[in-house]
Design an enzyme around this catalytic site. Sequence first.
Site, PDB file in Angstrom:
ATOM      1  N   GLN A  42      55.525  32.010  79.391  1.00 52.68           N
ATOM      2  CA  GLN A  42      56.293  32.822  80.350  1.00 52.68           C
ATOM      3  C   GLN A  42      57.760  32.961  79.925  1.00 52.68           C
ATOM      4  O   GLN A  42      58.661  32.991  80.771  1.00 52.68           O
ATOM      5  CB  GLN A  42      56.202  32.198  81.743  1.00 52.68           C
ATOM      6  CG  GLN A  42      54.872  32.445  82.451  1.00 52.68           C
ATOM      7  CD  GLN A  42      54.710  33.898  82.921  1.00 52.68           C
ATOM      8  OE1 GLN A  42      55.678  34.660  83.014  1.00 52.68           O
ATOM      9  NE2 GLN A  42      53.481  34.288  83.228  1.00 52.68           N
ATOM     10  N   SER A  43      58.003  33.037  78.633  1.00 56.75           N
ATOM     11  CA  SER A  43      59.378  33.088  78.129  1.00 56.75           C
ATOM     12  C   SER A  43      60.134  34.342  78.583  1.00 56.75           C
ATOM     13  O   SER A  43      59.659  35.470  78.389  1.00 56.75           O
ATOM     14  CB  SER A  43      59.327  33.045  76.607  1.00 56.75           C
ATOM     15  OG  SER A  43      60.574  33.407  76.060  1.00 56.75           O
ATOM     16  N   ASN A  44      61.317  34.131  79.148  1.00 54.82           N
ATOM     17  CA  ASN A  44      62.197  35.263  79.470  1.00 54.82           C
ATOM     18  C   ASN A  44      62.808  35.840  78.201  1.00 54.82           C
ATOM     19  O   ASN A  44      62.962  37.044  78.075  1.00 54.82           O
ATOM     20  CB  ASN A  44      63.330  34.799  80.394  1.00 54.82           C
ATOM     21  CG  ASN A  44      62.821  34.316  81.726  1.00 54.82           C
ATOM     22  OD1 ASN A  44      62.083  35.019  82.413  1.00 54.82           O
ATOM     23  ND2 ASN A  44      63.190  33.093  82.106  1.00 54.82           N
ATOM     24  N   ALA A  80      61.498  35.953  75.216  1.00 56.86           N
ATOM     25  CA  ALA A  80      60.508  36.758  74.488  1.00 56.86           C
ATOM     26  C   ALA A  80      60.401  38.149  75.118  1.00 56.86           C
ATOM     27  O   ALA A  80      60.449  39.171  74.421  1.00 56.86           O
ATOM     28  CB  ALA A  80      59.158  36.049  74.500  1.00 56.86           C
TER      29      ALA A  80
END
Length: 336
Positions: free
Chosen positions: A76-78, A80
């Site tokens: 759930q990387s912001n 990325a």
Amino acid sequence: MKKLSDFNRIKLLPMVTPIQSLTRLSDYLGGPQIYVKRDDLNFIGEGGNKLRKLEFHIGEAKARGANVIIATGALQSNLARVTAAVALSQGFGCELILKSKVRRYDDDYQYNGNVLLDKILDVRTYNVSSDADMLKTVRRLEDKLRDAGKKPYIIPFGASDALGSLGYVSCANEIADQMREMDLRFDYVVLPNGSSGTHAGLLAGFKALDVDIDIKGYSVLDNDSVTADNTLELARDTLKLLDSRAKIGSSDVLVDDRCLGDGYGIPTRRMIETVRLVAEKEGLFLDPVYGGKAFAGLVSGIKMGKYRRNQKILYLMTGGVPGLYAYRKEFYSGSH
Ligand SMILES: Cc1ncc(COP(=O)(O)O)c(C=O)c1O
């Protein structure tokens, strides 16, 4: 000392991000006056703190003639998601390596939030297990892209190296200007600290300006000693990159890990209460992984009397709201 204009940069924030006073929340907590700096505003790709770092990294990628950007992070990387949006909008390709860092296997975490936005952007993603060697995985992808005739540029972890931290040197300059315009002085800037680039950039930026202001990072990834060491090293690297003679000592690095709970991305009761509180009092949404925990640390610091009533606190809103959709079930249980 170098100027920020000496570095390759593309502008991704079209304006100075506003500072607003949270009067209702401050009155409710009965402590210092809290203000927020709105680095969560959605200029592109759902915005957030990573935009300022990407101004320098994507600028550098362009200068080097790269044509595909590689970014890494948790599922759930912001970083990325926003890197993918920026890369595509600047004419690059983008590939993401996403690590299964948080043990959440429900549909919301696996498919909603940032994952959904990555899907809409239709960038190639590689999902790797929690024990994957990220360095090797990135090198392998880089080689594969080079073999295919492409020119990859790798965004470092969290975009948190000295170059990325320049984004928050720029933010420190902005805050210093805003304090002058508003005719006030903040006693603290408070923020979440993950990979430490945001905190380090602010620290380096205020030191270089010789503005005396305490920067307090609530760590949401590692314990306070690891986080403080990373932040100090990165802040010093940032000053070096700027050719600044300003000095930073360990006593300048204020880190508190009491809001971390059981680890990165693992919800805490106080995070959930704080996300609700700030939404109910001010209509603002914090994210569950970074801002929700950091603001919970601020609220408990106020309750413990660590911040005085006559002080002024600037909380840096860093974005990440798509994460809320991945943590839906936490906000359904126990609500009206
Ligand atoms: C929404 C949000 N806030 C805060 C942070 C922490 O910033 P840094 O990694 O520079 O410490 C991140 C980093 O991933 C983030 O996505």
